[in-house]
Each structure stands twice: as C-alpha cells, then as structure tokens.
Design a protein around this motif. Structure first.
Motif, PDB file in Angstrom:
ATOM      1  N   SER A   1      -1.886   2.065  12.203  1.00 28.57           N
ATOM      2  CA  SER A   1      -2.984   1.522  13.078  1.00 28.57           C
ATOM      3  C   SER A   1      -4.164   0.772  12.491  1.00 28.57           C
ATOM      4  N   LEU A   2      -4.168   1.542  11.078  1.00 29.15           N
ATOM      5  CA  LEU A   2      -5.084   1.108  10.181  1.00 29.15           C
ATOM      6  C   LEU A   2      -4.786  -0.125   9.325  1.00 29.15           C
ATOM      7  N   ALA A   3      -3.523  -0.471   9.478  1.00 30.96           N
ATOM      8  CA  ALA A   3      -2.741  -1.762   8.710  1.00 30.96           C
ATOM      9  C   ALA A   3      -2.728  -2.596   9.793  1.00 30.96           C
TER      10      ALA A   3
ATOM     11  N   VAL B   1       3.512  -0.872   4.102  1.00 28.40           N
ATOM     12  CA  VAL B   1       2.862   0.730   3.892  1.00 28.40           C
ATOM     13  C   VAL B   1       4.084   1.518   3.482  1.00 28.40           C
ATOM     14  N   TYR B   2       3.839   2.235   2.412  1.00 27.93           N
ATOM     15  CA  TYR B   2       5.162   2.800   1.708  1.00 27.93           C
ATOM     16  C   TYR B   2       4.691   4.353   1.642  1.00 27.93           C
ATOM     17  N   THR B   3       5.715   5.154   1.753  1.00 28.23           N
ATOM     18  CA  THR B   3       5.618   6.383   1.396  1.00 28.23           C
ATOM     19  C   THR B   3       6.970   7.257   0.797  1.00 28.23           C
ATOM     20  N   ASP B   4       6.578   8.487   0.180  1.00 29.64           N
ATOM     21  CA  ASP B   4       7.803   8.937  -0.333  1.00 29.64           C
ATOM     22  C   ASP B   4       7.476  10.382  -0.052  1.00 29.64           C
TER      23      ASP B   4
ATOM     24  N   ALA C   1      -9.588   1.865   3.537  1.00 28.59           N
ATOM     25  CA  ALA C   1      -9.651   0.752   2.468  1.00 28.59           C
ATOM     26  C   ALA C   1      -8.376   0.195   1.853  1.00 28.59           C
ATOM     27  N   ALA C   2      -7.465   1.170   1.750  1.00 28.37           N
ATOM     28  CA  ALA C   2      -6.373   0.948   1.169  1.00 28.37           C
ATOM     29  C   ALA C   2      -5.266   0.215   2.152  1.00 28.37           C
ATOM     30  N   LEU C   3      -5.470   0.405   3.410  1.00 33.70           N
ATOM     31  CA  LEU C   3      -4.523  -0.074   4.321  1.00 33.70           C
ATOM     32  C   LEU C   3      -5.095  -1.360   4.759  1.00 33.70           C
TER      33      LEU C   3
ATOM     34  N   THR D   1       0.952  -1.172  -0.070  1.00 34.81           N
ATOM     35  CA  THR D   1       0.054  -0.085   0.060  1.00 34.81           C
ATOM     36  C   THR D   1       0.842   1.040   0.231  1.00 34.81           C
ATOM     37  N   TYR D   2       0.817   2.030  -1.092  1.00 34.24           N
ATOM     38  CA  TYR D   2       1.410   3.320  -1.109  1.00 34.24           C
ATOM     39  C   TYR D   2       0.614   4.489  -0.643  1.00 34.24           C
ATOM     40  N   VAL D   3       1.177   5.432   0.089  1.00 33.18           N
ATOM     41  CA  VAL D   3       0.433   6.285   0.685  1.00 33.18           C
ATOM     42  C   VAL D   3       1.195   7.654   0.063  1.00 33.18           C
TER      43      VAL D   3
END
Length: 181
Positions: free
Chosen positions: A125-127, A93-96, A85-87, A27-29
């Motif tokens: 905490s959603l993941a 969990v990935y971010t940039d 929904a995404a998590l 999941t990319y945020v």
C-alpha cells in the motif's frame, strides 16, 4: 554475486507491462544479494530508476555502487532502510528469499532482521496502486512475501518466470550471432 539472466527476464517483464523503462522505477525490498546487484545493473543499462530497501547491515557495498553508477544517464542506486521512501513512485516491487545460497546458516538471524521488510498488503500500500509485484522464485510464502501479495492481481511472478525462457533464448541468439561474426 550476480544473476544476469534473471535480470534480463525481469526487465523484459516490466517493459511488457509498463512500456518505456525510462519512466519506471524498480524497488527491491531485501538483501543486497545477487538478484539486487543484477537488477541494479540492468536498471543502469536501461534507464530505469532503482531503489533498494533493507536494513543497513545488508546494503550494497560502496565499491559496487560506484561501479554501477552511470554518469551518462545520471543513474545511481537509491539505498535506504526507509520503506516509505523506497516505495514512493515504484513501478515494480521486487523481493527475493532472505537467506540466499550460502547464507542458509543465517536464516534465523535474517528472518529477525528482515521481519519489517516482508512484502505484505501494508507494504504494497506504500507503492502506487498499479505497482507490479515481482519475485524470482521459489518464494518462501509467509516469510519474505505473504499469500495475499503473491496471489494478488499485482503479482506478475508467473509471467516473470515464463520470461526467463524468452529472455534466455534471445540471449543465446545474440551470443550465437556475435560468435558467427
């Protein structure tokens, strides 16, 4: 537009820590940028599910989504502005950074637009509890990710960074072998 060597290292890291990629979800945020595009392609090729959570104005474009869809393995990008929904079921969990190269002039606007997408303890905490946290670095601590997450036991950013070297060495060996034939 793309960051393929980073995506190779990212997939290697997930495989090392989670095993069979077909049982994993990335999941990319954040912004539908070069890293998000490359992760989507890598997930498409490896059978890993991929979702991206971001404001609608920053979604991946429809042409890219059509190109990356893989009817052979049923892969498609799940794109939403709904973090929960995404998590759900995320293995990683990935971010940039929110202002990638070429978008520095939009920093203030992007910080406002992405404020709800900061990867912090509440978002993590959603993941699932065993979800990894990933970032391609360098990170802007306190902006797209908090110290709490960056320094948590879930964070694999150091291993991920080290895997850049290993993945790129493997790529060079593969390319040299292709050329020698």
């Amino acid at each position: 537009m793309y960051h393929p060597c980073q995506a190779l290292a990212d997939v290697l890291t997930v495989q090392e820590l989670k095993g069979d990629l077909s049982n994993c979800k990335m999941t990319y945020v954040g912004d539908g940028n070069n890293v998000a595009r490359s992760l989507a392609i890598a997930c498409s090729k490896t059978g890993m599910a991929f979702s991206i959570a971001c404001p609608k104005d920053y979604h991946l474009d429809d042409d890219f989504l059509k190109q990356v869809a893989n009817p052979t393995n049923g892969f498609e990008v799940h794109q939403t502005d709904n973090l929960e929904a995404a998590l759900q079921d995320a293995s990683a969990v990935y971010t940039d950074v929110w202002s990638s190269m070429g978008y520095e002039a939009e920093t203030a606007k992007r910080e406002k637009d992405f404020a709800a997408y900061q990867v912090n303890g509440k978002l993590m905490s959603l993941a699932p509890r065993d979800a990894l946290f990933m970032h391609c670095l360098p990170a802007h601590r306190g902006v797209e990710v908090t110290d709490e997450v960056m320094d948590s036991p879930q964070s694999v950013v150091v291993q991920q960074a080290a895997n850049r070297m290993h993945a790129q060495k493997g790529l060079m060996v593969w390319l040299a072998g292709k050329r020698a034939k």
